[in-house]
Design an enzyme around this catalytic site. Structure first.
Site, PDB file in Angstrom:
ATOM      1  N   MET A  87       0.929  -1.240   0.052  1.00  0.00           N
ATOM      2  CA  MET A  87       0.073  -0.102   0.080  1.00  0.00           C
ATOM      3  C   MET A  87       0.875   1.145  -0.040  1.00  0.00           C
ATOM      4  O   MET A  87       0.517   2.243   0.470  1.00  0.00           O
ATOM      5  CB  MET A  87      -1.007  -0.209   1.064  1.00  0.00           C
ATOM      6  CG  MET A  87      -1.838  -1.170   1.331  1.00  0.00           C
ATOM      7  SD  MET A  87      -2.992  -1.313  -0.487  1.00  0.00           S
ATOM      8  CE  MET A  87      -3.997  -2.552   0.155  1.00  0.00           C
ATOM      9  N   GLU A 145      -7.735 -12.092  -8.735  1.00  0.00           N
ATOM     10  CA  GLU A 145      -6.444 -11.747  -8.339  1.00  0.00           C
ATOM     11  C   GLU A 145      -5.571 -12.984  -8.205  1.00  0.00           C
ATOM     12  O   GLU A 145      -4.372 -13.052  -8.458  1.00  0.00           O
ATOM     13  CB  GLU A 145      -6.589 -10.865  -7.186  1.00  0.00           C
ATOM     14  CG  GLU A 145      -7.199  -9.734  -7.162  1.00  0.00           C
ATOM     15  CD  GLU A 145      -7.203  -8.661  -5.953  1.00  0.00           C
ATOM     16  OE1 GLU A 145      -6.121  -8.740  -5.232  1.00  0.00           O
ATOM     17  OE2 GLU A 145      -8.278  -8.543  -5.564  1.00  0.00           O
ATOM     18  N   ASP A 175      -0.781   3.242 -10.720  1.00  0.00           N
ATOM     19  CA  ASP A 175      -1.677   2.137 -11.457  1.00  0.00           C
ATOM     20  C   ASP A 175      -1.434   2.499 -12.931  1.00  0.00           C
ATOM     21  O   ASP A 175      -2.488   2.133 -13.774  1.00  0.00           O
ATOM     22  CB  ASP A 175      -3.109   2.176 -10.863  1.00  0.00           C
ATOM     23  CG  ASP A 175      -3.174   1.656  -9.612  1.00  0.00           C
ATOM     24  OD1 ASP A 175      -2.423   0.824  -9.154  1.00  0.00           O
ATOM     25  OD2 ASP A 175      -3.942   2.171  -8.856  1.00  0.00           O
ATOM     26  N   ILE A 182       2.945   3.966  -2.312  1.00  0.00           N
ATOM     27  CA  ILE A 182       3.487   4.486  -3.978  1.00  0.00           C
ATOM     28  C   ILE A 182       5.016   4.720  -3.759  1.00  0.00           C
ATOM     29  O   ILE A 182       5.394   5.073  -2.782  1.00  0.00           O
ATOM     30  CB  ILE A 182       2.603   5.693  -4.129  1.00  0.00           C
ATOM     31  CG1 ILE A 182       1.124   5.124  -4.177  1.00  0.00           C
ATOM     32  CG2 ILE A 182       3.281   6.258  -5.463  1.00  0.00           C
ATOM     33  CD1 ILE A 182       0.142   6.365  -4.466  1.00  0.00           C
ATOM     34  N   LEU A 183       5.343   4.119  -4.878  1.00  0.00           N
ATOM     35  CA  LEU A 183       6.884   4.079  -4.727  1.00  0.00           C
ATOM     36  C   LEU A 183       7.482   5.508  -5.942  1.00  0.00           C
ATOM     37  O   LEU A 183       6.720   5.684  -6.878  1.00  0.00           O
ATOM     38  CB  LEU A 183       7.260   2.642  -5.592  1.00  0.00           C
ATOM     39  CG  LEU A 183       7.308   1.759  -4.652  1.00  0.00           C
ATOM     40  CD1 LEU A 183       7.354   0.479  -5.453  1.00  0.00           C
ATOM     41  CD2 LEU A 183       8.137   1.726  -3.702  1.00  0.00           C
ATOM     42  N   GLU A 219     -10.679 -14.239  -5.221  1.00  0.00           N
ATOM     43  CA  GLU A 219     -11.028 -15.693  -5.558  1.00  0.00           C
ATOM     44  C   GLU A 219     -10.942 -15.789  -7.102  1.00  0.00           C
ATOM     45  O   GLU A 219     -10.129 -16.772  -7.683  1.00  0.00           O
ATOM     46  CB  GLU A 219     -12.372 -16.341  -4.851  1.00  0.00           C
ATOM     47  CG  GLU A 219     -11.942 -16.537  -3.549  1.00  0.00           C
ATOM     48  CD  GLU A 219     -13.210 -16.816  -2.952  1.00  0.00           C
ATOM     49  OE1 GLU A 219     -13.345 -16.934  -1.645  1.00  0.00           O
ATOM     50  OE2 GLU A 219     -14.326 -16.882  -3.428  1.00  0.00           O
ATOM     51  N   HIS A 261      -3.824  -4.802  -8.895  1.00  0.00           N
ATOM     52  CA  HIS A 261      -4.809  -4.044  -8.614  1.00  0.00           C
ATOM     53  C   HIS A 261      -6.355  -4.661  -8.826  1.00  0.00           C
ATOM     54  O   HIS A 261      -6.801  -5.176  -9.809  1.00  0.00           O
ATOM     55  CB  HIS A 261      -5.042  -2.797  -9.481  1.00  0.00           C
ATOM     56  CG  HIS A 261      -5.740  -1.613  -8.887  1.00  0.00           C
ATOM     57  ND1 HIS A 261      -5.505  -0.801  -7.931  1.00  0.00           N
ATOM     58  CD2 HIS A 261      -6.821  -1.260  -9.503  1.00  0.00           C
ATOM     59  CE1 HIS A 261      -6.506   0.145  -7.665  1.00  0.00           C
ATOM     60  NE2 HIS A 261      -7.429  -0.241  -8.712  1.00  0.00           N
TER      61      HIS A 261
HETATM   62  C1  GAR Z   1      -6.000  -7.047  -2.744  1.00  0.00           C
HETATM   63  O1  GAR Z   1      -7.202  -6.966  -3.239  1.00  0.00           O
HETATM   64  C2  GAR Z   1      -5.092  -6.043  -3.341  1.00  0.00           C
HETATM   65  O2  GAR Z   1      -5.348  -6.247  -5.266  1.00  0.00           O
HETATM   66  C3  GAR Z   1      -5.177  -5.066  -3.106  1.00  0.00           C
HETATM   67  O3  GAR Z   1      -5.219  -4.895  -1.696  1.00  0.00           O
HETATM   68  C4  GAR Z   1      -5.693  -6.288  -1.242  1.00  0.00           C
HETATM   69  C5  GAR Z   1      -4.537  -6.946  -0.478  1.00  0.00           C
HETATM   70  O4  GAR Z   1      -4.915  -8.116  -0.073  1.00  0.00           O
HETATM   71  N1  GAR Z   1      -4.244  -3.760  -3.540  1.00  0.00           N
HETATM   72  C6  GAR Z   1      -4.458  -2.638  -3.875  1.00  0.00           C
HETATM   73  O5  GAR Z   1      -5.422  -1.902  -3.751  1.00  0.00           O
HETATM   74  C7  GAR Z   1      -3.156  -1.863  -4.438  1.00  0.00           C
HETATM   75  N2  GAR Z   1      -3.527  -0.602  -5.041  1.00  0.00           N
HETATM   76  P1  GAR Z   1      -3.906  -9.103   0.337  1.00  0.00           P
HETATM   77  O6  GAR Z   1      -3.080  -8.457   1.254  1.00  0.00           O
HETATM   78  O7  GAR Z   1      -4.852 -10.314   1.119  1.00  0.00           O
HETATM   79  O8  GAR Z   1      -3.113  -9.768  -0.712  1.00  0.00           O
END
Ligand code: GAR
Length: 202
Positions: free
Chosen positions: A94, A184, A154, A96-97, A181, A113
């Protein structure tokens, strides 16, 4: 020379996407890469436990304590170089780089994302907020995107996308779970295999 691409996975939270990568390496969906380190910007997150259970080195680089983006990225680079990381996977990471960081690793950083980019993405769109925004807008289809990371949040080249249908009565939580599920946890490991394979050929 190690024949597999050395992968660093960057996390900030629960780490279900990290788990999908660990499982994919075990069951052969990821064959061209090996997760060599998991790095969290926050202490105490469950993703670190998942790494430890899988016997993968887990490192905390506490961004809050380090105080600045520069100090955080300097430690990150030290860790990545020290471990010879060739591919950096942002899996629920979470932060930003900076442009200098993303340029240094151009074509070597990928992110997952939880929407179909270019919808519901960019600064401020992360985690549950993305799904809240999709429900508020009333879209009927959403999904997930895996993309290369550049200086625009993004905004990098898209590698894979998968659509997920929104159902009547969905809440941000039920939608998040379904997107994870059905989309991602599938396209992230597939993309990691694709890019790991390309890196080893290049
Ligand atoms: C995931 O849904 C990922 O896509 C999102 O946060 C969640 C992390 O879950 N990432 C973002 O929103 C980045 N912009 P996780 O820690 O269980 O993988």
């Amino acid at each position: 020379m190690e024949e597999k691409t050395k992968i660093a996975v960057l996390v900030s939270g629960g780490g279900t996407n990290l788990q999908a990568l660990i499982d994919a390496e075990k069951n052969g969906i990821i064959r061209s890469g090996r997760i060599t380190v998991v790095i969290s910007n926050k202490p105490g997150v469950y993703a670190l436990e998942r790494a430890e259970k899988a016997e993968i080195p887990a490192v905390v680089i506490n961004k809050k304590e380090l105080g600045s983006q520069e100090a955080f990225e300097a430690r990150l680079i030290e860790e990545l170089e020290g471990r010879g990381a060739e591919l950096i996977v942002l899996a629920g990471f979470m932060c930003i780089l900076s442009e200098s960081f993303t340029k240094r690793y151009a074509g070597r950083i990928i992110n997952v994302h939880p929407s179909l980019i270019p919808s519901f993405c960019g600064q401020g769109y992360y985690g549950l907020r993305v799904h809240e925004a999709a429900l508020e807008r009333g879209v009927k289809v959403t999904g997930a995107t895996v993309h290369f990371v550049n200086e625009i949040p993004d905004g990098g080249e898209i590698i894979m996308q998968k659509a997920v249908t929104i159902e009547a009565g969905d809440t941000a939580e039920t939608l998040q779970k379904r997107v994870m599920e059905l989309a991602e946890w599938k396209i992230l490991p597939q993309s990691v295999e694709l890019v790991s394979k390309k890196i080893k050929k290049s």
